[in-house]
Scaffold this motif. Structure first.
Motif, mmCIF file in Angstrom:
data_model
loop_
_atom_site.group_PDB
_atom_site.id
_atom_site.type_symbol
_atom_site.label_atom_id
_atom_site.label_comp_id
_atom_site.label_asym_id
_atom_site.label_seq_id
_atom_site.Cartn_x
_atom_site.Cartn_y
_atom_site.Cartn_z
ATOM 1 N N GLY A 45 65.383 4.210 12.033
ATOM 2 C CA GLY A 45 65.961 5.230 12.893
ATOM 3 C C GLY A 45 65.129 6.491 13.000
ATOM 4 N N ASN A 46 64.017 6.557 12.309
ATOM 5 C CA ASN A 46 63.129 7.712 12.380
ATOM 6 C C ASN A 46 62.171 7.549 13.550
ATOM 7 O OD1 ASN A 46 64.244 8.647 9.972
ATOM 8 N ND2 ASN A 46 62.702 7.628 8.742
ATOM 9 N N PHE A 47 61.413 8.579 13.805
ATOM 10 C CA PHE A 47 60.354 8.534 14.803
ATOM 11 C C PHE A 47 59.122 7.939 14.137
ATOM 12 C CE2 PHE A 47 56.699 10.459 16.901
ATOM 13 C CZ PHE A 47 56.966 10.158 18.235
ATOM 14 N N ALA A 48 58.474 7.007 14.805
ATOM 15 C CA ALA A 48 57.282 6.376 14.242
ATOM 16 C C ALA A 48 56.152 6.419 15.261
ATOM 17 C CB ALA A 48 57.572 4.939 13.852
ATOM 18 N N LEU A 49 54.941 6.587 14.764
ATOM 19 C CA LEU A 49 53.745 6.477 15.593
ATOM 20 C C LEU A 49 53.018 5.210 15.171
ATOM 21 C CD1 LEU A 49 52.370 10.124 15.502
ATOM 22 C CD2 LEU A 49 53.345 8.948 17.471
ATOM 23 N N ARG A 50 52.646 4.415 16.147
ATOM 24 C CA ARG A 50 51.876 3.202 15.889
ATOM 25 C C ARG A 50 50.572 3.290 16.648
ATOM 26 N NH1 ARG A 50 57.039 1.636 16.429
ATOM 27 N NH2 ARG A 50 57.942 0.436 14.739
ATOM 28 N N GLY A 51 49.566 2.615 16.111
ATOM 29 C CA GLY A 51 48.294 2.601 16.802
ATOM 30 C C GLY A 51 47.246 1.865 16.024
ATOM 31 N N THR A 52 45.995 2.141 16.391
ATOM 32 C CA THR A 52 44.860 1.514 15.721
ATOM 33 C C THR A 52 43.814 2.573 15.372
ATOM 34 O OG1 THR A 52 43.774 1.039 17.830
ATOM 35 C CG2 THR A 52 45.134 -0.723 16.888
ATOM 36 N N VAL A 53 43.075 2.273 14.328
ATOM 37 C CA VAL A 53 41.934 3.084 13.915
ATOM 38 C C VAL A 53 40.696 2.229 14.101
ATOM 39 C CG1 VAL A 53 40.802 4.180 11.940
ATOM 40 C CG2 VAL A 53 43.234 4.503 12.297
ATOM 41 N N ASN A 54 39.664 2.826 14.661
ATOM 42 C CA ASN A 54 38.393 2.152 14.899
ATOM 43 C C ASN A 54 38.557 0.872 15.719
ATOM 44 O OD1 ASN A 54 37.322 4.240 13.410
ATOM 45 N ND2 ASN A 54 37.120 3.057 11.542
ATOM 46 N N GLY A 55 39.548 0.873 16.608
ATOM 47 C CA GLY A 55 39.711 -0.212 17.555
ATOM 48 C C GLY A 55 40.460 -1.438 17.077
ATOM 49 N N ASN A 56 40.678 -1.593 15.757
ATOM 50 C CA ASN A 56 41.331 -2.827 15.322
ATOM 51 C C ASN A 56 42.266 -2.715 14.124
ATOM 52 O OD1 ASN A 56 39.447 -2.428 13.363
ATOM 53 N ND2 ASN A 56 38.517 -4.445 13.493
ATOM 54 N N ALA A 57 42.148 -1.704 13.310
ATOM 55 C CA ALA A 57 42.987 -1.581 12.117
ATOM 56 C C ALA A 57 44.303 -0.902 12.487
ATOM 57 C CB ALA A 57 42.265 -0.791 11.028
ATOM 58 N N LYS A 58 45.401 -1.640 12.405
ATOM 59 C CA LYS A 58 46.702 -1.117 12.813
ATOM 60 C C LYS A 58 47.299 -0.202 11.746
ATOM 61 C CE LYS A 58 47.712 -4.962 15.782
ATOM 62 N NZ LYS A 58 48.651 -5.972 16.234
ATOM 63 N N PHE A 59 48.146 0.722 12.228
ATOM 64 C CA PHE A 59 48.872 1.601 11.323
ATOM 65 C C PHE A 59 50.219 1.957 11.934
ATOM 66 C CE2 PHE A 59 46.736 4.568 14.148
ATOM 67 C CZ PHE A 59 47.710 5.516 14.400
ATOM 68 N N GLU A 60 51.114 2.452 11.061
ATOM 69 C CA GLU A 60 52.383 3.023 11.496
ATOM 70 C C GLU A 60 52.663 4.225 10.604
ATOM 71 O OE1 GLU A 60 57.092 1.963 11.362
ATOM 72 O OE2 GLU A 60 55.740 0.403 12.135
ATOM 73 N N LEU A 61 52.965 5.354 11.230
ATOM 74 C CA LEU A 61 53.276 6.594 10.519
ATOM 75 C C LEU A 61 54.709 6.993 10.819
ATOM 76 C CD1 LEU A 61 50.134 8.712 11.354
ATOM 77 C CD2 LEU A 61 51.056 8.487 9.084
ATOM 78 N N ASP A 62 55.466 7.341 9.773
ATOM 79 C CA ASP A 62 56.808 7.886 9.951
ATOM 80 C C ASP A 62 56.694 9.404 10.026
ATOM 81 O OD1 ASP A 62 58.243 5.461 9.852
ATOM 82 O OD2 ASP A 62 58.087 5.442 7.670
ATOM 83 N N VAL A 63 57.299 9.986 11.056
ATOM 84 C CA VAL A 63 57.235 11.423 11.280
ATOM 85 C C VAL A 63 58.657 11.941 11.471
ATOM 86 C CG1 VAL A 63 56.285 13.242 12.755
ATOM 87 C CG2 VAL A 63 55.015 11.105 12.453
ATOM 88 N N ASP A 64 59.007 13.035 10.760
ATOM 89 C CA ASP A 64 60.349 13.584 10.964
ATOM 90 C C ASP A 64 60.320 14.666 12.046
ATOM 91 O OD1 ASP A 64 59.581 16.028 9.801
ATOM 92 O OD2 ASP A 64 60.646 15.664 7.939
ATOM 93 N N ASP A 65 61.466 15.240 12.336
ATOM 94 C CA ASP A 65 61.577 16.201 13.432
ATOM 95 C C ASP A 65 60.820 17.501 13.191
ATOM 96 O OD1 ASP A 65 63.059 14.454 14.948
ATOM 97 O OD2 ASP A 65 64.978 15.218 14.236
ATOM 98 N N SER A 66 60.445 17.782 11.954
ATOM 99 C CA SER A 66 59.637 18.968 11.660
ATOM 100 C C SER A 66 58.148 18.629 11.606
ATOM 101 C CB SER A 66 60.083 19.607 10.345
ATOM 102 O OG SER A 66 59.804 18.743 9.263
#
Length: 92
Positions: A45-66
């Protein structure tokens, strides 16, 4: 943020992406590119950022409202964390 449907506006997303990219570049070796997807949902239920680093390494970051980064999940091939950032995250 719209509390009725848990969506975040473009300004929040842009600030979160900026902070996340800075966090990744400050804490990990050999980061050449950071790209984000448009999927910001999280099973918790939190806000998450997904993406890739250097074109292929996936990640997901949890970010709160602050804009606090609560954690990162690193996919296969994600860069190694910098030695000086292992104990305490390197912010700037």
């Amino acid at each position: 943020m719209n509390s009725n449907d848990q969506t975040h506006d473009e300004e929040f997303v842009a600030k979160a992406e900026e902070k996340a990219e800075k966090y990744i570049r400050n804490n990990y070796n050999g980061v050449e590119t950071v790209e984000f997807s448009d999927d910001h949902t999280s099973p918790m239920g939190n806000f998450a950022l997904r993406g890739t680093v250097n074109g292929n390494a996936k990640f997901e970051l949890d970010v709160d409202d602050s804009l606090f980064i609560g954690g990162i999940s690193e996919g296969e091939g994600f860069p190694e964390i910098k030695e000086e950032c292992k104990e305490v995250a390197c912010e700037d």
